[in-house]
Design an enzyme around this catalytic site. Sequence first.
Site, mmCIF file in Angstrom:
data_model
loop_
_atom_site.group_PDB
_atom_site.id
_atom_site.type_symbol
_atom_site.label_atom_id
_atom_site.label_comp_id
_atom_site.label_asym_id
_atom_site.label_seq_id
_atom_site.Cartn_x
_atom_site.Cartn_y
_atom_site.Cartn_z
ATOM 1 N N ASN A 9 -4.602 -2.940 -2.813
ATOM 2 C CA ASN A 9 -3.255 -3.061 -2.253
ATOM 3 C C ASN A 9 -2.676 -1.651 -2.090
ATOM 4 O O ASN A 9 -2.332 -1.007 -3.077
ATOM 5 C CB ASN A 9 -2.393 -3.904 -3.213
ATOM 6 C CG ASN A 9 -0.922 -3.893 -2.831
ATOM 7 O OD1 ASN A 9 -0.561 -3.522 -1.719
ATOM 8 N ND2 ASN A 9 -0.069 -4.303 -3.764
ATOM 9 N N LYS A 11 0.057 -0.831 -0.885
ATOM 10 C CA LYS A 11 1.529 -0.853 -0.974
ATOM 11 C C LYS A 11 2.139 -0.109 0.226
ATOM 12 O O LYS A 11 1.570 -0.125 1.311
ATOM 13 C CB LYS A 11 2.003 -0.269 -2.298
ATOM 14 C CG LYS A 11 1.299 -0.885 -3.499
ATOM 15 C CD LYS A 11 2.052 -0.601 -4.753
ATOM 16 C CE LYS A 11 1.182 -0.897 -5.953
ATOM 17 N NZ LYS A 11 1.969 -1.315 -7.107
ATOM 18 N N HIS A 95 3.872 -11.089 -4.409
ATOM 19 C CA HIS A 95 3.691 -9.884 -5.231
ATOM 20 C C HIS A 95 4.977 -9.628 -6.017
ATOM 21 O O HIS A 95 6.082 -9.814 -5.504
ATOM 22 C CB HIS A 95 3.350 -8.677 -4.343
ATOM 23 C CG HIS A 95 2.895 -7.486 -5.147
ATOM 24 N ND1 HIS A 95 3.775 -6.677 -5.812
ATOM 25 C CD2 HIS A 95 1.654 -7.009 -5.416
ATOM 26 C CE1 HIS A 95 3.095 -5.730 -6.457
ATOM 27 N NE2 HIS A 95 1.805 -5.914 -6.229
ATOM 28 N N GLU A 97 6.576 -7.033 -6.773
ATOM 29 C CA GLU A 97 7.546 -6.097 -6.201
ATOM 30 C C GLU A 97 8.447 -6.820 -5.194
ATOM 31 O O GLU A 97 9.629 -6.495 -5.049
ATOM 32 C CB GLU A 97 6.812 -4.896 -5.580
ATOM 33 C CG GLU A 97 6.284 -3.957 -6.660
ATOM 34 C CD GLU A 97 5.073 -3.134 -6.277
ATOM 35 O OE1 GLU A 97 4.676 -3.112 -5.095
ATOM 36 O OE2 GLU A 97 4.501 -2.501 -7.195
ATOM 37 N N GLU A 167 -1.005 -10.683 -12.442
ATOM 38 C CA GLU A 167 -0.549 -9.295 -12.517
ATOM 39 C C GLU A 167 0.665 -9.211 -13.434
ATOM 40 O O GLU A 167 1.805 -9.454 -12.986
ATOM 41 C CB GLU A 167 -0.150 -8.797 -11.123
ATOM 42 C CG GLU A 167 -1.281 -8.779 -10.135
ATOM 43 C CD GLU A 167 -1.023 -7.768 -9.033
ATOM 44 O OE1 GLU A 167 -1.827 -6.846 -8.902
ATOM 45 O OE2 GLU A 167 -0.006 -7.863 -8.337
ATOM 46 N N GLY A 173 1.565 -0.367 -11.926
ATOM 47 C CA GLY A 173 2.001 1.002 -11.640
ATOM 48 C C GLY A 173 2.493 1.764 -12.861
ATOM 49 O O GLY A 173 3.105 2.817 -12.734
ATOM 50 N N SER A 212 -2.672 -1.664 -13.032
ATOM 51 C CA SER A 212 -3.217 -0.369 -13.453
ATOM 52 C C SER A 212 -4.724 -0.401 -13.711
ATOM 53 O O SER A 212 -5.217 0.293 -14.605
ATOM 54 C CB SER A 212 -2.471 0.154 -14.684
ATOM 55 O OG SER A 212 -1.110 0.372 -14.375
HETATM 56 C C1 PEP Z 1 -0.514 -3.979 -7.441
HETATM 57 O O1 PEP Z 1 0.397 -3.453 -6.832
HETATM 58 O O2 PEP Z 1 -0.905 -5.109 -7.106
HETATM 59 C C2 PEP Z 1 -1.120 -3.262 -8.560
HETATM 60 C C3 PEP Z 1 -1.933 -3.907 -9.342
HETATM 61 O O3 PEP Z 1 -0.768 -1.947 -8.709
HETATM 62 P P1 PEP Z 1 -1.377 -0.874 -9.751
HETATM 63 O O4 PEP Z 1 -2.881 -1.074 -9.769
HETATM 64 O O5 PEP Z 1 -0.979 0.440 -9.228
HETATM 65 O O6 PEP Z 1 -0.796 -1.201 -11.086
#
Ligand code: PEP
Length: 251
Positions: A9, A11, A95, A97, A167, A173, A212
């Site tokens: 992703n 983003k 997601h 966010e 997630e 992040g 992450s």
């Molecule tokens: C994501 O945005 O789906 C995600 C898992 O981000 P990150 O790996 O940067 O934590």
Amino acid sequence: MRRPLVAGNWKMHGTRASVAELIKGLRQLVLPAGVEVAVMPPCLFINQVVQGLDGKSIAVGAQNCAVEAAQGALTGEVAASQLADVGCSLVLVGHSERRQVLGEGDEVVSRKFAAARSCGLVPVLCVGETLAEREAGKTLEVVGRQLGSVVEALGVGAFSQAVVAYEPVWAIGTGLTAGPAQAQEVHAAIRAQLAAESAEIARGVRILYGGSVKAASAADLFGMPDIDGGLVGGASLNADEFGAICRAAGS
Ligand code: PEP
């Protein structure tokens, strides 16, 4: 046997120049044959990525779609049918966010999930708890509600062509990763919830871990019985790191 999936992703990152560089790096990767790999660029680069990855076995997806499947009067949105038309094969829905910053609720997420499926796109349903919810002991309740609302709206059959991504919001992040056992507990609960409706669908559905993920943590996570790959944010912007995560899913 579920085929692992690793999806990157990107983003809201990238320029035409940086995307061109990333495509060059992705084209050079040696990817494991048994792993499905996908990248999800910002919408305006999808065409560039589809063309740039032509002939490479990396699927292209989107990070969001409109609640309406068909093109029409919905300013600023992109329809699932338009994503399919430009070469996407999957799309993120829900997601964190978007849930948190843009206030997307369970009903909107279900509508996007349905829109994606109706256009032949595989929806990747993101679920996960905040730190406060985890600390309050509500992880399984929150994840169960997010998953259950889609099952209730569309039926468990909708998961025959879908992916779930667990997630934890506190891990996205932040550099914090759920431990393999911590993640496995939630993945097993997700599969059990689907199994209560259909054992066959629960056996087949892929449940990705996201939060992450790095090359260093990927193998232990992907070694757990109910973790079928990863949804990778920051680390997917580096082709070599992303390639190493994909290889971890194949080992
Ligand atoms: C994501 O945005 O789906 C995600 C898992 O981000 P990150 O790996 O940067 O934590």
